[in-house]
Design an enzyme around this catalytic site. Structure first.
Site, short mmCIF file in Angstrom:
data_model
loop_
_atom_site.label_atom_id
_atom_site.label_comp_id
_atom_site.label_asym_id
_atom_site.label_seq_id
_atom_site.Cartn_x
_atom_site.Cartn_y
_atom_site.Cartn_z
N GLU A 119 20.30 -45.62 -8.23
CA GLU A 119 21.19 -46.50 -8.19
C GLU A 119 21.23 -47.75 -9.39
O GLU A 119 22.08 -48.32 -9.60
CB GLU A 119 21.48 -47.16 -6.93
CG GLU A 119 22.25 -46.08 -5.72
CD GLU A 119 23.77 -46.80 -5.46
OE1 GLU A 119 24.07 -47.91 -5.53
OE2 GLU A 119 24.37 -45.89 -4.81
N ARG A 304 26.14 -39.02 -12.20
CA ARG A 304 24.84 -39.52 -12.14
C ARG A 304 23.80 -38.13 -12.54
O ARG A 304 23.81 -37.31 -11.60
CB ARG A 304 24.64 -39.97 -10.84
CG ARG A 304 23.15 -40.70 -10.57
CD ARG A 304 23.18 -41.24 -9.15
NE ARG A 304 23.54 -42.45 -8.81
CZ ARG A 304 23.77 -42.52 -7.53
NH1 ARG A 304 23.57 -41.78 -6.77
NH2 ARG A 304 24.01 -43.79 -6.93
#
Ligand code: UGA
Length: 347
Positions: A119, A304
Site C-alpha cells: 500500500e 498493483r
C-alpha cells in the site's frame, strides 16, 4: 537463533512459526491477543507463546527484544474498512506501538524484519512497482484510507534512517496481497471487514451477495502464503547478509487479476466443491459504490503489480503457486474449517 514474533497468531505470524518450527532448530518467542491460529501447531519446547497486548505488556516486549536475535513486529491493523472506521487506532497501533519496538531494536542492536506493505506505493501509475524507483502516491487527507499507508511509509523511512546511520540491521518486506488459510476469518467477514478473498468466501458460505466495489475492475496481484513464507525464510537466514539494509517486494506479478475475475473464479470453484455442488442457491454478484461499502474516506488503488527483480537477485526467490491453485487451496481450507466447526457443534 531466537526469533521474537509479535503478532504470532496473525496470518503471517502463524504460518511463519509453523515453518520455523518444522524446518529449523530455531526458537520462537511469540505474543498475541489469542491463539486460535496457532492452536494446531504441535507442542514444542522451542515454541514459547504468551498471551497479551504489546501496548500493555511493554516490559515483556522489551525483555524479549533484548533476549532474541531477530525481531518481527507483525502486529498491525491491516483491513481497509478499519482504516476508515478507526484511523487513529491504526496510527496508534501500526505507527506508535511499532516505533517504540524499532527504537528498542536500535537500543539493543537487534535485527528487525519489518512488514511494510504494497500500500505504500498508493496510486502510483508505474506498470510495476520498484522498491527504489517508484513514487509513493497518496490521496488527500480527507481520504482516511491512506493513514495505514502513511503510517507504514513513515516507519519505513525511520527504519531506513537508523539503518543508514549504521544503528540498525533491518529488512523491509512489502507483501502484495498474500492469501491463504487463516487470512482474517469468516467471523470478521460477517462484519464486512475482512480482506477481499476471505470476504468473498464468507459471502459464498453464508449465501450473501458478493459485492464488487465500484464494479470490480481494480486489480491486485495475489500471492500464496507459502511463497511469501519462502521469501521470509531466506530473509531470516540472511546468507552473506544478502537481505540486510534492503527492501523487498514479495508478490506474484503473474497472479494479477481484476476483482471481478476473482469473484467469478471463486464462485465457479465453490459451485464445483464436493461440499457445495448440490446447493440449491448460490450468491449473486452485485455492484456497490465504494462510498456505500466503505464510507467517504475510501479511495482505491486501480492496479498493483510488484517488480520482484530485487528479491530474485538477492534471495534467489521466485513465487511458484499460480492464482487458481492459490484460490483453490484457500477456499478448501476455509470450507474444511467450516465443516469441522459444524461437526463439532453437532457432536
Ligand atoms: C490491502 C490491505 O490494505 C492490507 O492487507 C495490505 O497491506 C495490502 O493491501 C496487501 O495485502 O497487499 P487491498 O488490496 O485494497 O489492501 O485490500 P482488500 O480488502 O483485499 O481489497 C482488494 C480490492 O477488493 C479493493 O479494490 C476493494 O475495494 C475490493 N473489494 C473488497 C470488493 O470489491 N469487495 C469486497 O467485498 C471487498
Amino acid at each position: 537463533m531466537k526469533e521474537l514474533i509479535l503478532g504470532v497468531n496473525g496470518f503471517i505470524g502463524s504460518h511463519l512459526s509453523e515453518r520455523i518450527l518444522q524446518g529449523t532448530d530455531w526458537e520462537v518467542y511469540g505474543k498475541d491477543l489469542g491463539f486460535d491460529k496457532i492452536a494446531h501447531i504441535p507442542p514444542s519446547s522451542r515454541f514459547h507463546y504468551v498471551e497479551g497486548d504489546i501496548s500493555i505488556n511493554r516490559e515483556w516486549v522489551e525483555y524479549h527484544i533484548k533476549k532474541c536475535d531477530v525481531v518481527l513486529p507483525l502486529v498491525a491493523i491491516a483491513t481497509p474498512k478499519t482504516y476508515i472506521e478507526n484511523p487513529l487506532g491504526v496510527f496508534e497501533l501500526d505507527f506508535e506501538e511499532n516505533l517504540r519496538i524499532i527504537r528498542q531494536c536500535v537500543k539493543y542492536r537487534r535485527r528487525v524484519v519489518f512488514p511494510s506493505t504494497s500500500e505504500v506505493y498508493g496510486m502510483c501509475g508505474d506498470k510495476d512497482f520498484d522498491e527504489y524507483g517508484s513514487h509513493l502516491v497518496m490521496g488527500p487527507v480527507n481520504k482516511q484510507r491512506w493513514i495505514y499507508a502513511c503510517s507504514k511509509q513513515l516507519l519505513d523511512r525511520v527504519i531506513w534512517a537508523y539503518g543508514s546511520r549504521g544503528e540498525l540491521d533491518f529488512t523491509l518486506i512489502r507483501p502484495f496481497n498474500w492469501i491463504g488459510p487463516r487470512l482474517d476469518s469468516l467471523e470478521t467477514a460477517k462484519e464486512g471487514s475482512s480482506r477481499v478473498v476471505t470476504q468473498f468466501i464468507a459471502s459464498l458460505v453464508y449465501q450473501e451477495p458478493i459485492v464488487l466495489v465500484d464494479g470490480g475492475r481494480q486489480r491486485r496481484s495475489f500471492t500464496y502464503i507459502t511463497d511469501g513464507i519462502n521469501a521470509l525464510m531466506s530473509i531470516l537466514f540472511n546468507k552473506d547478509k544478502a537481505a540486510s539494509g534492503k527492501i523487498f517486494n514479495i508478490g506474484n506479478p503473474a497472479n494479477n487479476c481484476s476483482i471481478e475475475e476473482l469473484a467469478r473464479k471463486l464462485l465457479t470453484m465453490f459451485k464445483q466443491h464436493p461440499s457445495h455442488r448440490n446447493d440449491k442457491v448460490y450468491s449473486p454478484i452485485i455492484i456497490k459504490g465504494s462510498g456505500e461499502f466503505y464510507g467517504d474516506g475510501y479511495q482505491d488503488i486501480y492496479n498493483r503489480v510488484p517488480s520482484i527483480l530485487n528479491a530474485k537477485k538477492a534471495l534467489g526467490w521466485e513465487p511458484t503457486v499460480g492464482l487458481d491453485e492459490a484460490l483453490r487451496r484457500t477456499l478448501d481450507s476455509f470450507l474444511s474449517e467450516m465443516d469441522n466447526h459444524r461437526a463439532a457443534a453437532c457432536a
